[in-house]
Enzyme design. Structure first.
Site, short mmCIF file in Angstrom:
data_model
loop_
_atom_site.label_atom_id
_atom_site.label_comp_id
_atom_site.label_asym_id
_atom_site.label_seq_id
_atom_site.Cartn_x
_atom_site.Cartn_y
_atom_site.Cartn_z
N LYS A 79 92.88 -68.90 -25.51
CA LYS A 79 92.74 -69.53 -26.83
C LYS A 79 94.11 -69.92 -27.34
O LYS A 79 95.09 -69.22 -27.09
CB LYS A 79 92.09 -68.55 -27.82
CG LYS A 79 91.45 -69.21 -29.01
CD LYS A 79 89.99 -69.57 -28.73
CE LYS A 79 89.29 -70.14 -29.92
NZ LYS A 79 87.85 -70.30 -29.70
N PRO A 118 88.17 -78.24 -28.52
CA PRO A 118 88.10 -78.18 -29.99
C PRO A 118 87.72 -76.79 -30.50
O PRO A 118 87.00 -76.05 -29.82
CB PRO A 118 86.99 -79.19 -30.34
CG PRO A 118 86.50 -79.77 -29.07
CD PRO A 118 87.09 -79.02 -27.93
N THR A 154 76.85 -76.39 -29.11
CA THR A 154 76.93 -75.03 -29.64
C THR A 154 75.76 -74.78 -30.58
O THR A 154 75.09 -73.74 -30.50
CB THR A 154 78.26 -74.81 -30.38
OG1 THR A 154 79.34 -75.07 -29.47
CG2 THR A 154 78.38 -73.39 -30.90
N ALA A 186 80.72 -78.20 -38.49
CA ALA A 186 80.17 -78.97 -37.37
C ALA A 186 78.94 -78.28 -36.76
O ALA A 186 77.94 -78.93 -36.46
CB ALA A 186 81.25 -79.16 -36.32
#
Ligand code: NAI
Ligand code: PHE
Length: 353
Positions: A79, A118, A154, A186
């Site tokens: 990450k 992202p 997701t 999102a």
């Protein structure tokens, strides 16, 4: 800052860079590369301290290792965190562009040991820049030759997780059921749209008023963000930030199911035991929110079609059913069963694919 944040971590590598000109602090944490190159998104936000930023990157990288293993994807966990000198919405385009270029330099230095994508504070358009300048970013926009943002996938995976966790709690339809969504970004907004089609009673919260107004137009009622954890629901869907559910929250929360997108939503795996003791069905976050990773790695590494990606996202349901079954049979929490599943995959080494 002490080095405790580094010495207490079990990951492979943690790199940091401070840039004086932009005032941004860049962290890339590679937790594991045992199943393939480390992968995980770039989070850009303002932090209280650089130690907090490092710790966040490390925790999120660890969660990516679990996510990739549980989804059986041939990647490790990593990450990036960019600790901004001010909140993201106060960073102007010129400064942001410069920050992205520095991040791209860092990615290029790691030369493919780590691939980004992202996350909170970054978009597909940002991935276009990072990929053009480093070659190591997933999730470029379709116009730039990528598969687009991970967020819709997701959300799709979270919805599958909500359905399977609800079934485990004896809820077989969302018609008239109270679904409480925290975070209308999102992912959360897409989840709201999916639940709306199934006739759920929608309740939502966000700190952003425009997003709340949009949710109202979609038929949701709004609760104050500070009151979310006191609001009863059938299904609670955390889609904002992690670290939300500690022992106190687990003891008090009034819901039958917790299934959402937020990474590291439990402060500690033992909180999974607290939820289980109260009969609350918890869909472990690193399985429930793996749809984005399946989309990015499936399309960009494994060459899957959109149909194959969709089939694998549906597979999140079967993985959760296994986890719930193992938890029931072993008298352990779903969190522990999910951790055991990921650990077994990691012990077995590389991916079969
Ligand atoms: P986002 O940044 O688009 O949305 C987050 C939303 O939460 C924003 O609307 C923000 O205003 C809201 N929020 C922040 N603090 C809040 C609070 N205290 N109460 C209520 N709302 C609050 O992020 P996105 O992409 O929707 O991701 C949501 C979560 O899911 C994050 O934790 C992210 O790490 C995780 N996740 C996202 C994936 C993706 O593909 N985008 C994949 C896996 C996990
Ligand atoms: N940041 C997202 C996640 O936490 C999407 C992502 C997956 C980004 C894999 C890069 C790699 O799952």
């Amino acid at each position: 800052m002490t080095v405790d944040v580094l010495t207490s971590w079990d990951g492979a590598l943690c790199s940091a860079r401070y840039d004086r000109e932009t005032g941004a602090f860049f962290v890339i944490a590679l937790h594991s590369r045992s199943r393939g190159p480390a992968a995980g998104g770039t989070r850009a936000r303002h932090y209280g301290s650089y130690a907090d930023a490092i710790a966040d990157a490390q925790r999120l990288a660890g969660a990516m290792t679990l996510k990739m293993a549980a989804a059986d994807l041939p990647m490790g966990g990593g990450k990036s965190v960019i600790a901004l000198p001010a909140p993201r919405d106060e960073i102007d385009d010129v400064l942001w562009r410069r920050i992205l270029s520095i991040h791209a330099e860092n990615l290029a230095t790691l030369n493919g040991s780590y691939w980004t994508g992202p996350d909170v504070g970054t978009s597909s358009a940002d991935m276009d820049v990072l990929h053009a300048e480093s070659g190591f970013a997933f999730g470029r926009s379709e116009s730039a030759g990528g598969p687009g943002s991970s967020a819709p996938s997701t959300a799709q995976g979270v919805y599958v997780a909500m359905q399977h966790a609800a079934a485990e709690a004896g809820i077989h339809s969302f018609e008239g059921r109270r679904i409480l969504i925290q975070g209308l970004g999102a992912v959360g907004m897409d989840v709201l749209q999916l639940a709306r089609k199934d006739g759920a009673e929608l309740i939502a919260a966000d700190v952003d008023e425009e997003r709340c107004a949009r949710a109202v137009r979609l038929g949701a009622s709004i609760v104050d963000p500070a009151e979310v954890l006191d609001t009863p629901s059938d299904v609670f869907v955390p889609c904002a930030m992690g670290g939300l559910i500690d022992a106190g929250v687990a003891a008090a929360i009034r819901t039958a199911v917790v299934a959402g997108a937020a990474n590291n939503v439990l402060t500690d795996p033992a909180v999974g035991d607290d939820l289980a003791r109260r009969g609350i069905v918890y869909a472990p976050d690193f399985i429930a929110n793996s749809g984005g990773a399946i989309h990015l790695v499936g399309r960009e590494v494994l060459g899957w079609s959109t149909e194959e990606v969709a089939a694998h996202i549906d597979g999140i349901g079967a993985t959760l059913d296994d986890v719930f079954g193992t938890a029931r049979a072993g008298g352990i929490s779903s969190e522990q069963a999910a951790l055991d599943l990921a650990a077994a995959r990691l012990a077995a080494g590389g991916s079969p694919r």
